[in-house]
Design an enzyme around this catalytic site. Sequence first.
Site, mmCIF file in Angstrom:
data_model
loop_
_atom_site.group_PDB
_atom_site.id
_atom_site.type_symbol
_atom_site.label_atom_id
_atom_site.label_comp_id
_atom_site.label_asym_id
_atom_site.label_seq_id
_atom_site.Cartn_x
_atom_site.Cartn_y
_atom_site.Cartn_z
ATOM 1 N N THR A 34 8.822 -38.927 -0.946
ATOM 2 C CA THR A 34 9.047 -37.861 0.044
ATOM 3 C C THR A 34 8.011 -37.877 1.168
ATOM 4 O OG1 THR A 34 7.963 -36.427 -1.543
ATOM 5 C CG2 THR A 34 10.368 -36.286 -1.411
ATOM 6 N N ASN A 35 6.926 -38.633 1.012
ATOM 7 C CA ASN A 35 5.985 -38.759 2.145
ATOM 8 C C ASN A 35 6.666 -39.532 3.265
ATOM 9 O OD1 ASN A 35 4.115 -37.651 0.387
ATOM 10 N ND2 ASN A 35 3.236 -39.636 -0.156
ATOM 11 N N SER B 47 13.229 -43.139 -7.270
ATOM 12 C CA SER B 47 12.090 -42.234 -7.168
ATOM 13 C C SER B 47 11.946 -41.900 -5.688
ATOM 14 C CB SER B 47 10.830 -42.911 -7.692
ATOM 15 O OG SER B 47 9.747 -42.029 -7.535
ATOM 16 N N ARG C 98 -3.409 -1.607 -6.220
ATOM 17 C CA ARG C 98 -2.514 -2.770 -6.098
ATOM 18 C C ARG C 98 -2.920 -3.780 -7.164
ATOM 19 N NH1 ARG C 98 -5.206 -4.650 -0.405
ATOM 20 N NH2 ARG C 98 -7.241 -5.065 -1.253
ATOM 21 N N MET D 71 -5.438 -7.279 8.880
ATOM 22 C CA MET D 71 -4.919 -6.450 9.973
ATOM 23 C C MET D 71 -5.868 -5.270 10.205
ATOM 24 S SD MET D 71 -0.884 -6.698 9.204
ATOM 25 C CE MET D 71 -1.011 -6.466 7.455
ATOM 26 N N LYS E 270 0.832 -1.197 0.000
ATOM 27 C CA LYS E 270 0.000 0.000 0.000
ATOM 28 C C LYS E 270 0.873 1.257 0.000
ATOM 29 C CE LYS E 270 -3.690 0.180 2.720
ATOM 30 N NZ LYS E 270 -4.991 0.597 2.191
ATOM 31 N N GLU F 52 13.077 -43.594 0.213
ATOM 32 C CA GLU F 52 12.104 -43.010 1.127
ATOM 33 C C GLU F 52 12.472 -43.250 2.590
ATOM 34 O OE1 GLU F 52 8.180 -44.598 0.339
ATOM 35 O OE2 GLU F 52 8.954 -46.571 -0.135
ATOM 36 N N ARG G 240 4.865 -50.049 -8.608
ATOM 37 C CA ARG G 240 5.520 -50.374 -7.340
ATOM 38 C C ARG G 240 4.989 -51.690 -6.807
ATOM 39 N NH1 ARG G 240 4.647 -46.374 -2.417
ATOM 40 N NH2 ARG G 240 2.603 -47.354 -2.380
ATOM 41 N N HIS H 49 -4.746 -40.852 4.701
ATOM 42 C CA HIS H 49 -5.279 -41.728 3.662
ATOM 43 C C HIS H 49 -6.328 -41.003 2.821
ATOM 44 C CE1 HIS H 49 -8.072 -44.842 2.150
ATOM 45 N NE2 HIS H 49 -6.934 -45.448 1.850
ATOM 46 N N TYR I 97 12.161 -36.030 -13.353
ATOM 47 C CA TYR I 97 10.715 -35.834 -13.411
ATOM 48 C C TYR I 97 10.112 -35.713 -12.023
ATOM 49 C CZ TYR I 97 10.112 -40.779 -12.147
ATOM 50 O OH TYR I 97 10.137 -41.977 -11.485
ATOM 51 N N ARG J 20 -3.468 2.908 8.667
ATOM 52 C CA ARG J 20 -3.750 1.587 8.064
ATOM 53 C C ARG J 20 -2.488 0.746 7.952
ATOM 54 N NH1 ARG J 20 -8.540 2.583 4.287
ATOM 55 N NH2 ARG J 20 -8.639 4.845 4.210
ATOM 56 N N CYS K 92 7.891 -39.076 -6.284
ATOM 57 C CA CYS K 92 6.474 -39.431 -6.425
ATOM 58 C C CYS K 92 5.686 -39.211 -5.129
ATOM 59 C CB CYS K 92 6.323 -40.865 -6.910
ATOM 60 S SG CYS K 92 7.021 -42.067 -5.771
ATOM 61 N N GLY L 15 -7.887 -7.337 4.645
ATOM 62 C CA GLY L 15 -8.769 -7.425 5.805
ATOM 63 C C GLY L 15 -8.184 -8.155 7.004
#
Length: 912
Positions: free
Chosen positions: A800-801, A797, A340, A107, A26, A778, A622, A459, A884, A96, A864, A105
Amino acid sequence: MAKYVYSFGEGKAEGNGGMKEELGGKGAGLAEMTNAGLPVPPGFTISTQTCREYYKAGNRVPAEVDQQMQQALQQLQRAAGQKLGDESNPLLVSVRSGAKFSMPGMMDTILNLGLNDRTVEGLARRTTNPRFAYDSDRRLIQMFGSVVLEIPKPAFEAVFDGKKKAKKVRLDTELTAADLKAVIEDYKKVVKHHAHINFPQDSLEQLTMARDAVFRSWFNDRAQHYRRMNNISDELGTAVNVQAMVFGNLGDTSGTGVGFTRNPATGDKIFYGEFLMNAQGEDVVAGIRTPVPIAELHKLMPEVYEQLREITTRLERHYRDMQDFEFTIQDGRLYMLQTRNGKRTGRAALKVATDMVAEGLITKQEALFRVDANQLYELLFPRFDPKQLKSRAPLASGLPASPGAAVGKIVFTAEAAVAWSRAKKGPVILVRGETTPEDIHGMEVAAGILTSRGGMTSHAAVVTRGMGKCCVAGASSITVEEHATTLTAGGKRFKEGDWISIDGSTGNVYEGQVPTMEADPNDPLLLNFMSWAEPHRKLRVRANADVPRDAKAARAFGAEGIGLCRTEHMFFGEGKIEHMRAMILAPDEKQRRAALKKLLPLQRRDFAGIFEAMDGYPVTIRTLDPPLHEFLPQREEIMVDLERLQLAKGAAKRTATTAIRKKYADYAVKGAPFGEKELQRLLARVQELHELNPMLGLRGCRLGILHPEITEMQARAIFEAAVQVIKKGKKVLPEVMIPLVATPKELAMQAAIVRKVADEVIAAAKIELPYLVGTMIELPRAALVAGDIAQEAQFFSFGTNDLTQTTYGFSRDDIGKILPMYLAEGILKQDPFASLDQAGVGQLVQMATASGRKTRPDLKVGICGEHGGDPASINFFHRTGLNYVSCSPYRVLTARLAAAQAGAGGEGGRTA
Ligand code: PEP
Ligand code: MG
């Protein structure tokens, strides 16, 4: 001396539009508009650095700030020709917030600051409008009271509504100057009662207190929540803008409004906005009076309308983006209060970017960054009509786990979901504490899923994202018990069959049927836009898909292969689960093999469907991953049933036996009875398989090592399917992936089985069929010894979970319980299961990629886990040099754009 305060007014500003970092969006906009010679009321901006130092020093601004503010105030008073606190011609200011990134909205704002018992009289005389003066004063006390002194709003509302009642009037405007004067006296009593001080009469004291309150509002709950949702750092701080007030409520030639240079919902190039005559900004926002479309201004004040059009067109050309602006007309004179880059829907973002390229305002490369990659996701789903949502308050809210909008009748079990759908009793929303793989058939037919527990990788969340189905997860304020027949939300009780609407894009849950709007995935606008993005992309994008239907959807969105086919999902389908159970319950290898033989053709059929859909693109399959007990009933449930059966006598025993036989029919050996002895045997097997930490137990490659015949069967199904499809003239590129590997030996053992079966099948078919065997990385140990694993693996692959789960030691299913606290305390900046922890988990990814490629320079490396669909993580994978990313089909477009943005040099994560 550090500069904290920047003035603007009389055609020049100390700051400029490029200083968003210091002045906030702003403040930078006001400086830029002032420098451009636009009509902007004078003022000054206190920098974001001041806010940061305010917090660092324990809620105190540096000493120089007050002094610099005094100087800026002198300048402002000169420009305005008025003085703060002057009894005959008082300067009134607005205070402001304004951070680097717009947080609409979130703050606080205080208007009319500078009024007190004396200046209000001066204002009344000068404007010859006492009612206006007292109304401004009572608004100041109300806003100052609630924002600065933290007095609950209802305390003021009770006084105001009480006065209206006493005067028997309906509208605020029907209260007279004398009424408002009385309200002011009562408001002052409210202040004294709640804050134990008199309402400050010294204008400078008001200003200092308001400034500090705005700094404090940076950390209010709303603002913190908004920052978390939008990935904005807590460290930035807000600026404070102090600006001479202009009044839209001086009479019939005054007014106030807001607008956009284009339609923010559709992107159409239509001057869009609304205004109210004789009103202050908050009247528009509060919805007390209904604003009028901006076109009406043309009739009322044609010159002002033309001037506004001319200014906003100039602003759009100047910023080369759609503007969102605020204006006030005071006695027929137009003032610009803000401009803005406007927030817009995904569709509008595409349309505006495309049109601006055609208009020559921006290049195609710039256009790529005008669309938030996440917004493409939203484009593919039906959504709630925003107009309809305006008038509805959510019943509850949870995590926006899988986007879209779903409306349906409540059901509490997967069986009920199937039964209701079969009977065509209307769409259903499956409501569960949390879902398990056993619910899959119910999830498949449900319009949406709502759970009261679980996080973004629970899940329910993972499966629904794969299905492209709307899901709200972890709505903890909803009570839904195991075996529930009702749910309680927002103090109301709902039963099976009641209508409910869930918004997977916001996490909100609504009562009843909220009308939805459909999306078009083959939108020419989208296709054209993506054709500009594609040349910049280096990362390939694949999809996680387990059934041919999802694989087809993934291709339609441009997936270049399957990066993860979770074969366990195939075992849950109808006609398959009983063979799987028989396999698990088999007492010896012979019987196990017999059960697997029944599964083989079923898996082969599914694989063939996926290979066909992916003709010519690689498909990574897999081998079995989940713990076996997931396929069996709950241990406690069998125990209860067994005890009930054992305690029953006579007729009751016969009834109980019949019930058990029916309930456990799937576990009986074909044709044989199922009674107490069989139930005991089932319990014994379930006990045997029971684990305290199933996520760290007998799953992944460990299953295949214990039961090599499972891997064998899966390999056979894969390669026989491949042969079938090749014989139909299609191209098949199978990649077999071994999960949860920690040591090179585990992979070597499983790879040997796969290769043996593959080579047998290929030789028997007498065809050429190149294939790869690789592994998931993993577990931290796998990342650490990746160089050795690559001796055996032809590709990596990253899962990453699990890698996030095991690196942090956070359970991926229970993270929801601690996440809110960890985010609020700043221990975590974001959910590491949603956006990759680049500093920690990311380091393992970089390390394993480098050492894997050292061993095997042509190693193909992908990811993946859920992070494969998150733009900031995708940017990281691009920088790490992965080949990938693989994500759920409905995130493929998002991933393609995010990868293109990364390739075109974007920072990733946020585009504007
Ligand atoms: C992972 O762990 O990242 C992964 C993709 O496997 P799953 O989610 O099936 O454990
Ligand atoms: Mg995993």
